[in-house]
Design an enzyme around this catalytic site. Sequence first.
Site, PDB file in Angstrom:
ATOM      1  N   LYS A 156       0.858  -1.180   0.000  1.00 50.89           N
ATOM      2  CA  LYS A 156       0.000   0.000   0.000  1.00 50.89           C
ATOM      3  C   LYS A 156       0.895   1.231   0.000  1.00 50.89           C
ATOM      4  CE  LYS A 156      -4.065  -2.020   0.320  1.00 50.89           C
ATOM      5  NZ  LYS A 156      -5.146  -1.833  -0.670  1.00 50.89           N
ATOM      6  N   LYS A 259     -13.374  -7.460  -8.034  1.00 51.14           N
ATOM      7  CA  LYS A 259     -13.805  -7.580  -6.631  1.00 51.14           C
ATOM      8  C   LYS A 259     -15.174  -8.257  -6.603  1.00 51.14           C
ATOM      9  CE  LYS A 259     -10.572  -5.587  -4.113  1.00 51.14           C
ATOM     10  NZ  LYS A 259     -10.283  -4.205  -3.808  1.00 51.14           N
TER      11      LYS A 259
HETATM   12 MG    MG Z   1      -6.902  -2.209  -4.461  1.00 55.49          MG
END
Ligand code: MG
Length: 367
Positions: A156, A259
Amino acid sequence: MGDALHEVELLRVRLPLVTPFRTARVTTTAKEALLLRVRTAAGIGWAECTAQSTPAYDGETIDDARLALRDHLLPRAFAGASLDDVRGHTAARAALECALIDARLRAEGVALAVWLGAGRAAVDAGVAVGLLDDLDTLRRAVAAYASAGYRRIKCKIEPGHDVDVLAAARAELGPGSEVELAADANGSYGPDAALHLFERIGDLALQCVEQPCAPEALAEHVRLVQHVSTPICLDETITSVAVANDAIDRRACDAIAIKVGRLGIGEALRVHDACVRGAIDALPGGMLETGIGRAALLAVAALPGCTRTGDCSASERYFGVDGDLTEPFVIDDGRLRVPTGPGLGVEPIPERLSRYTVARERVTARG
Ligand code: MG
């Protein structure tokens, strides 16, 4: 899935995470999720709604999803009516769809992956490393995940914590590592800052950068793809197959993270097919799922068009060895096995379910 729906139980669960998980948008210290247990004419089905407790990632929260289900989606489903006149609430809708499919496939004895046409028995494991306080901690995390067998490590990033993070991870893995290195900005860069970032990471051999700019900023991603060499993967942007087709047609990305928790099983399959048609890479995108949602994620990850390693992590990564709701998903030689049992192929362990459940509500046709 046309089986008559008799009853739905909405269970809010809260699982402690082994370590807090920080992204550019939100810090998660415990995994909260809404589980659905449906009873239909076919039998029992389960699903995990991946809406989060805050609106920092996707706007739809657990409470939004619960109310949308209770007041709008479930009354229509009990009546056998279409859900098409409900806009939005995609995570709530996705969970209801998944639970109904699970009930039907359990009754038929068919595994979700088989029903989807997903032939792989196992998929490569990938893991996300949250934003950490210092680079030594990051390097230790990267080394530990690499030695655990993960084949992709995704760091991240956010403005101010990016090039140094990725350079440290690359240094830890080594230049020729077989473990792929990726980044995820969760939409935290403006267009100029994103261009500046890509200028400085071009020699780090990244698999991709996920969602550099805001979810709705399609034109900014189009410009980035034209000007940078590192592949760009869209995640938060991809809320439907219509958006996916638009992104592919306009060349706004080199890859799409699918997703299933956001899209639902049917729409995830349509996005997958759009990627295949458009000849771009797809990869499975995770939402810190418990074992229930992770089973659906793995079935989608086993689809032939999921050509790159994504977010399929072992249960232990988030919940520790014995902390998941289900029997744990474990890494075996860098891979996770796709469930083969009927439907999702997993169920909550009753003792864990009662330990982690913080609220429950039963909804029936009579209200
Ligand atoms: Mg992502």
